[in-house]
Scaffold this active site. Sequence first.
Site, short mmCIF file in Angstrom:
data_model
loop_
_atom_site.label_atom_id
_atom_site.label_comp_id
_atom_site.label_asym_id
_atom_site.label_seq_id
_atom_site.Cartn_x
_atom_site.Cartn_y
_atom_site.Cartn_z
N ASP A 31 0.81 -1.53 0.06
CA ASP A 31 0.11 0.05 0.34
C ASP A 31 0.97 1.42 0.04
OD1 ASP A 31 -2.33 1.96 0.99
OD2 ASP A 31 -1.78 1.94 2.30
N GLU A 91 -1.20 -2.08 -4.97
CA GLU A 91 -2.65 -0.25 -5.42
C GLU A 91 -1.93 0.38 -6.43
OE1 GLU A 91 -5.24 2.80 -2.46
OE2 GLU A 91 -4.94 1.17 -1.30
N ASP A 94 -1.92 0.93 7.55
CA ASP A 94 -1.41 0.43 6.25
C ASP A 94 -0.96 -0.40 6.57
OD1 ASP A 94 -1.41 3.68 5.55
OD2 ASP A 94 -0.58 4.17 8.00
#
Length: 173
Positions: free
Chosen positions: A8, A67, A139
Amino acid sequence: MSIILGIDPGSRITGYGVIRQNGRHLQYLGSGCIRMSEKELPGRLKQIYAGVSEIITQFQPDVFAIEQVFMSKNADSALKLGQARGSAIVAAVNADLPVYEYAARLIKQAVTGTGAADKAQVQHMVMTMLKLPARPQADAADGLGVAICHANTNKTLIALAGKATGARRGRYR
């Protein structure tokens, strides 16, 4: 059986999650955050590259999933996020890992069943799916969510034998 590294990306905090996929079974291997201490963006990008490279060395993943950048109202933030993604992707490419990219909505849908899930829902479902004793940091949970999304999408890709699924794959060379 494969080890999946999910990322991420962020220009200040980059979350990561590592799982092992063995058929339908997912096993938690590790997760955490790369926190940037540098004030200037070039130094933070270097820290992302070094941090992701270290994680790759430690866990020896077979696959790298990240992502995609989402459109933001703040163009500067979107550009910085794109640069952070680039640093992480270069680390994966240098390790000869195949790179897969997933939209945020697809990741949330794979983990929670809805593309509009909030961070708390993602954290809860990641904890439940991987049988973790505690809720992971937001996260890190997102990084694990990327890895879970890849594991689920990979099963679908195999089942569909290459039909479109919304995932992008590439070997950047």
